[in-house]
Design an enzyme around this catalytic site. Structure first.
Site, mmCIF file in Angstrom:
data_model
loop_
_atom_site.group_PDB
_atom_site.id
_atom_site.type_symbol
_atom_site.label_atom_id
_atom_site.label_comp_id
_atom_site.label_asym_id
_atom_site.label_seq_id
_atom_site.Cartn_x
_atom_site.Cartn_y
_atom_site.Cartn_z
ATOM 1 C CD GLU A 85 -11.170 -13.951 -7.545
ATOM 2 O OE1 GLU A 85 -10.847 -13.661 -6.374
ATOM 3 O OE2 GLU A 85 -12.349 -13.949 -7.932
ATOM 4 C CB THR A 126 1.259 -7.437 -9.010
ATOM 5 O OG1 THR A 126 1.869 -7.473 -7.722
ATOM 6 C CG2 THR A 126 1.232 -8.867 -9.536
ATOM 7 C CG ASP A 127 5.480 -5.433 -6.108
ATOM 8 O OD1 ASP A 127 4.511 -6.187 -5.903
ATOM 9 O OD2 ASP A 127 5.914 -4.656 -5.240
ATOM 10 C CD GLU A 128 2.101 -10.200 -4.250
ATOM 11 O OE1 GLU A 128 1.882 -11.422 -4.341
ATOM 12 O OE2 GLU A 128 1.571 -9.477 -3.394
ATOM 13 C CE1 TYR A 152 -3.070 -11.095 -7.743
ATOM 14 C CE2 TYR A 152 -0.983 -10.761 -6.598
ATOM 15 C CZ TYR A 152 -2.015 -10.270 -7.381
ATOM 16 O OH TYR A 152 -1.984 -8.960 -7.810
ATOM 17 C CE LYS A 156 -2.183 -9.236 -11.938
ATOM 18 N NZ LYS A 156 -3.407 -8.568 -12.472
ATOM 19 N NE ARG A 216 4.251 -7.888 0.837
ATOM 20 C CZ ARG A 216 5.068 -8.893 1.184
ATOM 21 N NH1 ARG A 216 6.335 -8.650 1.466
ATOM 22 N NH2 ARG A 216 4.621 -10.133 1.243
HETATM 23 P P1 NAD Z 1 -9.909 -5.964 -6.077
HETATM 24 O O1 NAD Z 1 -9.925 -7.390 -5.628
HETATM 25 O O2 NAD Z 1 -10.204 -4.885 -5.102
HETATM 26 O O3 NAD Z 1 -10.918 -5.777 -7.305
HETATM 27 C C1 NAD Z 1 -10.997 -6.694 -8.348
HETATM 28 C C2 NAD Z 1 -12.225 -6.343 -9.180
HETATM 29 O O4 NAD Z 1 -12.278 -7.239 -10.300
HETATM 30 C C3 NAD Z 1 -13.553 -6.498 -8.425
HETATM 31 O O5 NAD Z 1 -14.402 -5.424 -8.696
HETATM 32 C C4 NAD Z 1 -14.130 -7.786 -8.999
HETATM 33 O O6 NAD Z 1 -15.546 -7.832 -8.977
HETATM 34 C C5 NAD Z 1 -13.591 -7.755 -10.424
HETATM 35 N N1 NAD Z 1 -13.502 -9.090 -11.031
HETATM 36 C C6 NAD Z 1 -12.925 -10.201 -10.483
HETATM 37 N N2 NAD Z 1 -13.035 -11.238 -11.335
HETATM 38 C C7 NAD Z 1 -13.659 -10.766 -12.445
HETATM 39 C C8 NAD Z 1 -14.031 -11.349 -13.684
HETATM 40 N N3 NAD Z 1 -13.792 -12.640 -13.953
HETATM 41 N N4 NAD Z 1 -14.645 -10.563 -14.611
HETATM 42 C C9 NAD Z 1 -14.894 -9.254 -14.340
HETATM 43 N N5 NAD Z 1 -14.589 -8.658 -13.191
HETATM 44 C C10 NAD Z 1 -13.963 -9.400 -12.253
HETATM 45 O O7 NAD Z 1 -8.474 -5.761 -6.739
HETATM 46 P P2 NAD Z 1 -7.491 -4.485 -6.670
HETATM 47 O O8 NAD Z 1 -6.703 -4.548 -5.432
HETATM 48 O O9 NAD Z 1 -8.267 -3.289 -7.012
HETATM 49 O O10 NAD Z 1 -6.506 -4.853 -7.882
HETATM 50 C C11 NAD Z 1 -6.804 -4.448 -9.203
HETATM 51 C C12 NAD Z 1 -5.687 -4.916 -10.122
HETATM 52 O O11 NAD Z 1 -4.455 -4.342 -9.717
HETATM 53 C C13 NAD Z 1 -5.464 -6.434 -10.115
HETATM 54 O O12 NAD Z 1 -5.177 -6.835 -11.424
HETATM 55 C C14 NAD Z 1 -4.266 -6.628 -9.211
HETATM 56 O O13 NAD Z 1 -3.553 -7.786 -9.584
HETATM 57 C C15 NAD Z 1 -3.490 -5.368 -9.524
HETATM 58 N N6 NAD Z 1 -2.614 -4.871 -8.459
HETATM 59 C C16 NAD Z 1 -3.105 -4.654 -7.201
HETATM 60 C C17 NAD Z 1 -2.286 -4.114 -6.209
HETATM 61 C C18 NAD Z 1 -2.794 -3.857 -4.815
HETATM 62 O O14 NAD Z 1 -1.977 -3.537 -3.943
HETATM 63 N N7 NAD Z 1 -4.080 -3.961 -4.551
HETATM 64 C C19 NAD Z 1 -0.951 -3.823 -6.511
HETATM 65 C C20 NAD Z 1 -0.469 -4.058 -7.815
HETATM 66 C C21 NAD Z 1 -1.320 -4.572 -8.776
HETATM 67 O O1 DAU Z 2 2.705 -6.073 -4.137
HETATM 68 C C1 DAU Z 2 1.517 -5.904 -4.829
HETATM 69 C C2 DAU Z 2 0.460 -6.825 -4.261
HETATM 70 O O2 DAU Z 2 0.139 -6.306 -2.983
HETATM 71 C C3 DAU Z 2 -0.776 -6.944 -5.130
HETATM 72 O O3 DAU Z 2 -0.438 -7.540 -6.347
HETATM 73 C C4 DAU Z 2 -1.856 -7.773 -4.431
HETATM 74 O O4 DAU Z 2 -3.048 -7.765 -5.198
HETATM 75 C C5 DAU Z 2 -2.136 -7.147 -3.077
HETATM 76 O O5 DAU Z 2 -3.062 -7.945 -2.376
HETATM 77 C C6 DAU Z 2 -0.844 -7.013 -2.271
HETATM 78 O O6 DAU Z 2 -0.319 -8.318 -1.890
HETATM 79 P P1 DAU Z 2 0.285 -8.591 -0.419
HETATM 80 O O7 DAU Z 2 0.172 -10.035 -0.142
HETATM 81 O O8 DAU Z 2 1.603 -7.942 -0.254
HETATM 82 O O9 DAU Z 2 -0.794 -7.724 0.435
HETATM 83 P P2 DAU Z 2 -1.564 -8.018 1.806
HETATM 84 O O10 DAU Z 2 -2.244 -6.744 2.171
HETATM 85 O O11 DAU Z 2 -2.380 -9.259 1.757
HETATM 86 O O12 DAU Z 2 -0.365 -8.260 2.809
HETATM 87 C C7 DAU Z 2 0.634 -7.271 3.024
HETATM 88 C C8 DAU Z 2 1.639 -7.846 4.026
HETATM 89 O O13 DAU Z 2 0.994 -7.940 5.291
HETATM 90 C C9 DAU Z 2 2.101 -9.241 3.678
HETATM 91 O O14 DAU Z 2 3.458 -9.365 4.070
HETATM 92 C C10 DAU Z 2 1.237 -10.142 4.546
HETATM 93 C C11 DAU Z 2 0.973 -9.294 5.776
HETATM 94 N N1 DAU Z 2 -0.327 -9.493 6.437
HETATM 95 C C12 DAU Z 2 -1.443 -9.445 5.701
HETATM 96 C C13 DAU Z 2 -2.678 -9.610 6.280
HETATM 97 C C14 DAU Z 2 -3.944 -9.585 5.462
HETATM 98 C C15 DAU Z 2 -0.359 -9.694 7.822
HETATM 99 O O15 DAU Z 2 0.679 -9.714 8.492
HETATM 100 N N2 DAU Z 2 -1.589 -9.857 8.395
HETATM 101 C C16 DAU Z 2 -2.759 -9.843 7.691
HETATM 102 O O16 DAU Z 2 -3.851 -10.050 8.289
#
Ligand code: NAD
Ligand code: DAU
Length: 350
Positions: A85, A126-128, A152, A156, A216
């Site tokens: 998630e 994640t860096d979070e 979240y 993680k 970010r």
């Molecule tokens: P996403 O939400 O787009 O995709 C998540 C996927 O995991 C989906 O396909 C979902 O169906 C699947 N999933 C969720 N729960 C599951 C479960 N219980 N069993 C099997 N599959 C399940 O996520 P994303 O943005 O692609 O992120 C992927 C990974 O990278 C995550 O671990 C996230 O924490 C990490 N990450 C994301 C970012 C970012 O900016 N998006 C940055 C750093 C790290």
């Molecule tokens: O840093 C890595 C993380 O980046 C990942 O681990 C997470 O999975 C990914 O969702 C992302 O987290 P953020 O919370 O930084 O991403 P998001 O795109 O939700 O938001 C980016 C920034 O923009 C944050 O400061 C919140 C702001 N934001 C976001 C949304 C959705 C807005 O201002 N308006 C918006 O509608």
């Protein structure tokens, strides 16, 4: 026999880009184990679904029996664990699914890796987990303490601690990667960049949280995928590697850049109620990955943003499909109160 890797969450944003990357650049078989939650979408993998080296298994990572069965059936050598998630705002609405998937699911995978003597396990974090930086602070390194601020991030960080414990206690050959904010094709439009592009294309309001001054560090998703493979192939067991785009941007500047590239007016920007506990700044020092993995980000932010906008412009049917159903009620709930707060004048343009 060719190598086989499980990519968990392969139908999500990063997972689907990673599956395509592996099938293109390596001769491995890939098993995509995905539960197809609201964020999982098999349309993300249409280009590869006929590839004989691609296999899809529908299921949850918390299902221990299924996980072991998949490892045995496909003679799996390694796991790249992307399933999660992943959305901070959803974790603020309800933390439960984050504990279930991100913590319990990771534990089940680690137990399976241990029992089945998996050769390699990359945990995609994640860096979070490092918390938030002040403007004058240096970027996070792998030595920065874990200080997660959202449910979240806490889930993680808990998973990262489990991975560490399984390396130290049982010798599971795991590596942790921590990446900054990804953007690019197939990102679910609940996240900042795809949401703003999709709304701008439809000339809907662009909801910027609070003053929009949060920072970010943006990385193009393919650069992250290359980093994950570098960690999988060359990383040291038990080590952590940070990946980032070295592209720090204020949110409001990202949104303005999107509007400029789309030729839309800045009057679409609407400052709305802030995210509770909003982290002010993330920035990543990736010296270790550069020196030890020979990795570096290659796509500069302006170029990556243009590519991303072009993809969303050309794939509006994809956007419309994922914005229906569950997304509508989420969006109404999420932005209903934010927009009503802002119309009462609680937040200001930067
Ligand atoms: P996403 O939400 O787009 O995709 C998540 C996927 O995991 C989906 O396909 C979902 O169906 C699947 N999933 C969720 N729960 C599951 C479960 N219980 N069993 C099997 N599959 C399940 O996520 P994303 O943005 O692609 O992120 C992927 C990974 O990278 C995550 O671990 C996230 O924490 C990490 N990450 C994301 C970012 C970012 O900016 N998006 C940055 C750093 C790290
Ligand atoms: O840093 C890595 C993380 O980046 C990942 O681990 C997470 O999975 C990914 O969702 C992302 O987290 P953020 O919370 O930084 O991403 P998001 O795109 O939700 O938001 C980016 C920034 O923009 C944050 O400061 C919140 C702001 N934001 C976001 C949304 C959705 C807005 O201002 N308006 C918006 O509608």
């Amino acid at each position: 026999m060719s190598h086989t890797v499980i990519v968990t969450g392969g139908a999500g944003f990063i997972g689907s880009n990673l599956v395509r990357w592996i099938l293109r650049w390596r001769d491995w078989h890939v098993v995509n184990l995905d539960a197809l939650t609201y964020a999982g979408n098999l349309d993300n993998l249409r280009q590869v679904e006929q590839n004989p080296r691609y296999h899809f298994v529908h299921g949850r990572i918390e299902d221990a029996r299924l996980v072991r069965q998949v490892i045995e059936q496909y003679a799996v050598g390694g796991i790249i664990h992307c399933a999660a998630e992943s959305h901070v705002d959803r974790s603020i609405l309800s933390a439960e699914p984050f504990i279930e998937t991100n913590v319990r699911g990771t534990l089940v995978l680690l137990e399976a890796a241990r029992a089945c003597s998996i050769e390699r396990f990359v945990h995609v974090s994640t860096d979070e987990v490092y918390g938030s930086l002040e403007p004058e602070d240096p970027p996070f390194t792998e030595e920065s303490p874990l200080r997660p601020n959202s449910p979240y991030a806490a889930s993680k960080a808990a998973a990262d601690c489990l991975v560490r414990a399984f390396v130290h206690t049982y010798g599971v050959p795991a590596i942790i990667t921590r990446c900054s904010n990804n953007y690019g094709p197939y990102q679910f439009p609940e996240k900042l960049i795809p949401l703003m592009i999709a709304n701008a294309l439809e000339e809907k309001p662009l909801p910027v949280y609070g003053d929009g001054q949060q920072v970010r560090d943006w990385i193009y998703v393919e650069d992250h995928c290359r980093g994950l493979i570098a960690a999988y192939e060359h990383g040291q067991v038990g080590e952590v590697y940070n990946f980032g785009g070295e592209s720090e941007r204020r949110n409001v500047d990202v949104v303005r850049a999107i509007l400029r590239l789309l030729g839309k007016p800045e009057s679409l920007i609407q400052h709305v109620a802030d995210r509770p506990g909003h982290d002010r700044r993330y920035a990543i020092d990736c010296t270790k990955a550069r020196q030890q993995l020979g990795w570096a980000p290659t796509v500069d932010f302006d170029q990556g943003l243009e590519r991303t906008i072009a993809w969303y412009r050309n794939n509006q049917a994809w956007v419309n499909a994922v914005r229906s159903g569950e997304y509508r009620s989420y969006y109404r709930q999420q932005y209903g109160w934010r927009l009503s707060e802002s119309s009462q004048g609680s937040s200001q343009e930067a």
